[in-house]
Scaffold this active site. Structure first.
Site, PDB file in Angstrom:
ATOM      1  N   ASP A 166       0.833  -1.202   0.000  1.00 12.08           N
ATOM      2  CA  ASP A 166       0.000   0.000   0.000  1.00 12.08           C
ATOM      3  C   ASP A 166       0.872   1.259   0.000  1.00 12.08           C
ATOM      4  O   ASP A 166       0.568   2.236  -0.689  1.00 12.08           O
ATOM      5  CB  ASP A 166      -0.915  -0.005   1.221  1.00 12.08           C
ATOM      6  CG  ASP A 166      -1.685  -1.307   1.350  1.00 12.08           C
ATOM      7  OD1 ASP A 166      -2.459  -1.623   0.437  1.00 12.08           O
ATOM      8  OD2 ASP A 166      -1.490  -2.018   2.352  1.00 12.08           O
ATOM      9  N   HIS A 216      -4.542  -3.375   7.068  1.00 10.99           N
ATOM     10  CA  HIS A 216      -4.410  -3.676   5.641  1.00 10.99           C
ATOM     11  C   HIS A 216      -5.791  -4.103   5.141  1.00 10.99           C
ATOM     12  O   HIS A 216      -6.096  -5.276   4.967  1.00 10.99           O
ATOM     13  CB  HIS A 216      -3.381  -4.780   5.406  1.00 10.99           C
ATOM     14  CG  HIS A 216      -3.246  -5.149   3.961  1.00 10.99           C
ATOM     15  ND1 HIS A 216      -2.846  -4.253   3.008  1.00 10.99           N
ATOM     16  CD2 HIS A 216      -3.474  -6.308   3.309  1.00 10.99           C
ATOM     17  CE1 HIS A 216      -2.829  -4.846   1.831  1.00 10.99           C
ATOM     18  NE2 HIS A 216      -3.218  -6.095   1.992  1.00 10.99           N
TER      19      HIS A 216
END
Length: 351
Positions: free
Chosen positions: A180, A208
């Site tokens: 990410d 996440h």
């Protein structure tokens, strides 16, 4: 003869180790090694992209018995690639053998999220798997083994490991939010039409999951006039708070829609980045995002596995302190922390 017994007979390749090797080989475990991310990452590791271009490695690869033939194929390809840093391959479906003496464990294997599954369903499937792997980690890995959880729900899987592998220090258990983080850097680079290597210090806060908060408010870009804040160069607060955030949050789904498969190459690359910076250190003035066990920083409950900005030195990570958090960021961070609290409750109920 079954494929499992054939696998266990044929895939323990441990070649000679040169007395001239400047470094002792590091044992690196990859679980789910016959899957797409595993297939991508093992060659990266053996080429030095994780631990450095002069660090020999022995690869331990674990997968389910039904993947025995595929795992043996990965082993054969590693040998065929004639990788100079590769000092051995152990490919097995036995957890005890896979975890034996490993210094680094990349835990990719887990129950995948399928169509119609809720996040709670994924937790129910994966908690028993990670409880079992915690036991193997505790009993068989090297005492100071560094652990990276990739399989989702990564933060909660990491929490299960911490609870059931008490012999492994909590600081040695982490989960992957570097993918990410890298996606955030890529979005800024595209927006400003600059090389991604000139962008640094984006942050992924939280879980996440879709509640993660990609934050570019502290990021900078290297220019001819020196480093300048991303928020000044973009000069579009709406983009930074809306499109940028949602694009990074939903990037995995966008990849699946485009290629009909989940991210593999980028996930493998991010896992290598995570371990490399953890072991070899982050460049001065640069931080990266890692899912780590909270010490209470930024008001996140202690013991929660939460993504923070960290710096790394001599194999240890430290949470970056003193960053200014505005009300918008605080609300996003609290939402992600709340989700993690709910996930923890589900996991505890199962255990």
């Amino acid at each position: 003869m079954s494929s499992v017994s054939l696998l266990q007979r044929l895939v323990r390749w441990r070649p000679w180790v040169s007395r001239d090797d400047p470094k002792q080989a590091v044992k690196v475990l990859v679980t789910g090694a016959a899957g797409q991310i595993g297939y991508a990452i093992v060659a990266m590791i053996a080429r030095g992209q994780m631990l450095g271009p002069d660090q020999p490695v022995v690869l331990h690869m674990l997968d389910l018995p039904r993947a025995a033939d595929a795992l043996n194929g990965v082993r054969m390809e590693l040998i065929d690639a004639a990788l100079p840093l590769l000092r051995g391959v152990v490919a097995t479906s036995d957890e005890a053998e896979a975890f034996k003496g490993v210094n680094v464990a990349i835990l990719i294997g887990g129950w995948p999220r399928k169509e119609g599954m809720k996040r709670k369903d994924l937790i129910v499937k994966n908690v028993p798997i990670y409880k079992s792997q915690a036991s193997a980690l505790q009993q068989h890995a090297a005492p100071n083994c560094k652990v990276l959880v990739v399989a989702n729900p990564a933060n909660t899987n990491a929490l299960v490991l911490k609870e059931f592998a008490g012999g492994i220090p909590a600081k040695n258990i982490t989960c992957l939010t570097r993918l990410d983080h890298n996606r955030a850097l890529g979005q800024v680079a595209e927006k400003l039409n600059v090389p991604v290597g000139d962008v640094k210090n984006a942050i992924i806060w939280g879980n996440h999951s879709s509640t993660q908060f990609p934050d570019a408010s502290h990021a900078t870009v290297r220019t001819e006039l020196g480093e300048r804040p991303v928020k000044e160069l973009v000069a579009d607060e709406k983009w930074l708070r809306e499109e940028f955030v949602s694009t990074v949050q939903q990037r995995g789904a966008a990849v699946i829609k485009a290629r009909k498969l989940s991210s593999s190459l980028s996930a493998a690359s991010a896992a290598c980045d995570h371990i490399r910076d953890w072991v070899l250190g982050t460049p001065k003035g640069t931080w990266v995002s890692m899912g780590v066990c909270s010490d209470g920083s930024y008001g996140i409950p202690e013991g929660t596995f939460f993504s923070f900005p960290v710096t790394c030195d001599k194999g240890e990570w430290s949470i970056v302190q003193g960053l200014q958090i505005d009300d918008f960021a605080r609300s996003k961070m609290e939402a992600s922390a709340s989700e993690l609290k709910e996930e923890k409750a589900v996991a505890i109920n199962i255990l």
